[in-house]
Enzyme design. Sequence first.
Site, PDB file in Angstrom:
ATOM      1  N   ASP A  67      -0.961  20.825   0.653  1.00 44.05           N
ATOM      2  CA  ASP A  67       0.143  20.110   1.275  1.00 44.05           C
ATOM      3  C   ASP A  67       0.386  20.551   2.716  1.00 44.05           C
ATOM      4  O   ASP A  67      -0.178  21.545   3.177  1.00 44.05           O
ATOM      5  CB  ASP A  67       1.429  20.279   0.439  1.00 44.05           C
ATOM      6  CG  ASP A  67       1.687  21.736   0.022  1.00 44.05           C
ATOM      7  OD1 ASP A  67       1.036  22.650   0.555  1.00 44.05           O
ATOM      8  OD2 ASP A  67       2.555  21.959  -0.836  1.00 44.05           O
ATOM      9  N   ASN A 136      11.845  25.079  -8.818  1.00 44.78           N
ATOM     10  CA  ASN A 136      12.177  23.939  -9.675  1.00 44.78           C
ATOM     11  C   ASN A 136      10.951  23.399 -10.412  1.00 44.78           C
ATOM     12  O   ASN A 136      10.979  22.299 -10.939  1.00 44.78           O
ATOM     13  CB  ASN A 136      12.837  22.821  -8.843  1.00 44.78           C
ATOM     14  CG  ASN A 136      11.912  22.294  -7.759  1.00 44.78           C
ATOM     15  OD1 ASN A 136      10.747  22.666  -7.684  1.00 44.78           O
ATOM     16  ND2 ASN A 136      12.436  21.414  -6.925  1.00 44.78           N
ATOM     17  N   HIS A 138       7.965  22.769  -9.028  1.00 45.01           N
ATOM     18  CA  HIS A 138       7.057  21.912  -8.256  1.00 45.01           C
ATOM     19  C   HIS A 138       5.712  22.595  -8.037  1.00 45.01           C
ATOM     20  O   HIS A 138       5.622  23.823  -8.004  1.00 45.01           O
ATOM     21  CB  HIS A 138       7.678  21.417  -6.946  1.00 45.01           C
ATOM     22  CG  HIS A 138       7.835  22.416  -5.856  1.00 45.01           C
ATOM     23  ND1 HIS A 138       9.067  22.749  -5.324  1.00 45.01           N
ATOM     24  CD2 HIS A 138       6.935  23.131  -5.136  1.00 45.01           C
ATOM     25  CE1 HIS A 138       8.897  23.624  -4.352  1.00 45.01           C
ATOM     26  NE2 HIS A 138       7.609  23.881  -4.219  1.00 45.01           N
ATOM     27  N   GLU A 143       7.551  17.216  -6.372  1.00 50.22           N
ATOM     28  CA  GLU A 143       8.891  17.598  -6.782  1.00 50.22           C
ATOM     29  C   GLU A 143       9.242  16.959  -8.130  1.00 50.22           C
ATOM     30  O   GLU A 143       8.629  15.953  -8.524  1.00 50.22           O
ATOM     31  CB  GLU A 143       9.892  17.105  -5.718  1.00 50.22           C
ATOM     32  CG  GLU A 143       9.725  17.778  -4.353  1.00 50.22           C
ATOM     33  CD  GLU A 143      10.433  19.139  -4.296  1.00 50.22           C
ATOM     34  OE1 GLU A 143      10.393  19.894  -5.276  1.00 50.22           O
ATOM     35  OE2 GLU A 143      11.010  19.428  -3.223  1.00 50.22           O
TER      36      GLU A 143
HETATM   37  C1  GLP Z   1       6.168  25.695  -1.283  1.00 47.51           C
HETATM   38  C2  GLP Z   1       4.746  25.159  -1.426  1.00 47.51           C
HETATM   39  C3  GLP Z   1       4.214  25.333  -2.821  1.00 47.51           C
HETATM   40  C4  GLP Z   1       4.501  26.735  -3.306  1.00 47.51           C
HETATM   41  C5  GLP Z   1       5.976  26.948  -3.354  1.00 47.51           C
HETATM   42  C6  GLP Z   1       6.390  28.288  -3.940  1.00 47.51           C
HETATM   43  O1  GLP Z   1       7.136  24.751  -1.570  1.00 47.51           O
HETATM   44  N1  GLP Z   1       4.622  23.795  -1.059  1.00 47.51           N
HETATM   45  O2  GLP Z   1       2.830  25.052  -2.844  1.00 47.51           O
HETATM   46  O3  GLP Z   1       3.927  26.930  -4.572  1.00 47.51           O
HETATM   47  O4  GLP Z   1       6.464  26.844  -2.033  1.00 47.51           O
HETATM   48  O5  GLP Z   1       6.474  29.242  -2.954  1.00 47.51           O
HETATM   49  P1  GLP Z   1       6.582  30.786  -3.209  1.00 47.51           P
HETATM   50  O6  GLP Z   1       5.239  31.224  -3.682  1.00 47.51           O
HETATM   51  O7  GLP Z   1       6.935  31.360  -1.871  1.00 47.51           O
HETATM   52  O8  GLP Z   1       7.639  30.981  -4.237  1.00 47.51           O
END
Ligand code: GLP
Length: 246
Positions: A67, A136, A138, A143
């Site tokens: 992404d 959440n 995702h 989402e």
């Molecule tokens: C972002 C990314 C996701 C990632 C998520 C969790 O929103 N788009 O790909 O998995 O954050 O992040 P973290 O690993 O910092 O909790």
Amino acid sequence: MKIIRTKDYQEMSCKAAGIIAAQVLLKPASVLGLATGSSPIGLYEQLVKWYQNGDIDFGECTTFNLDEYRGLPADHDQSYHYFMHKHFFDHVNIPQERIHLPDGTQQDADRECARYDAAIQAAGGIDLQLLGMGLNGHIGFNEPAGHFYKGTHCINLTQSTIEANKRFFASADDVPRQAYTMGVQNIMMARRIVVVVSGENKADTVREAFFGPITPHVPASILQLHPDAFVVADEAALSKCGRLLK
Ligand code: GLP
């Protein structure tokens, strides 16, 4: 789905890096799907160390990131382009022309999404997809929603994700409101999936995603249906799973 329980973040990073290294050693021309966020930083560090020691070679790999924020140019320090170069690409030998991320500056969303899906297909699909998981549930920026999105799409970020990600920006107002993300079909078509999850704040979501019903309201729950998925999670992240874990 195989759950690998680790003591802490460091062990999680090392185990997950091992699965990625095995993929690249067995198939040097692997197509790797990559992720951002704090969860994979430790495993990128480990892979870089192995590369610097001469234990692994990424010279034939191709990569596709999950992404990118819509509206951020590649050189913005909160873009996922920037993140990936800082934590991984600048330290290993993946040829520049084989590194792919959605282009956040493209205004024509349909065109950009179609371009990205076509590029993944032209590369022969993804051999191994690395994932983190949002608070959440995702994955990428898929989402919670009433349905699963198939291919790459442009999504409006939820308030919960904006709140969770504002720590990286000067304020919540600076967090982009939209992102381009691979869809659930892109992710599920990967031949192998590795999810890394760490920390007690994800414990409820881990239980829901990996032991609850499969629903687009918890996007990561779809991973229960993948035939070759590993969840590498530390004790804190698994702390609400109790007897569900054998
Ligand atoms: C972002 C990314 C996701 C990632 C998520 C969790 O929103 N788009 O790909 O998995 O954050 O992040 P973290 O690993 O910092 O909790």
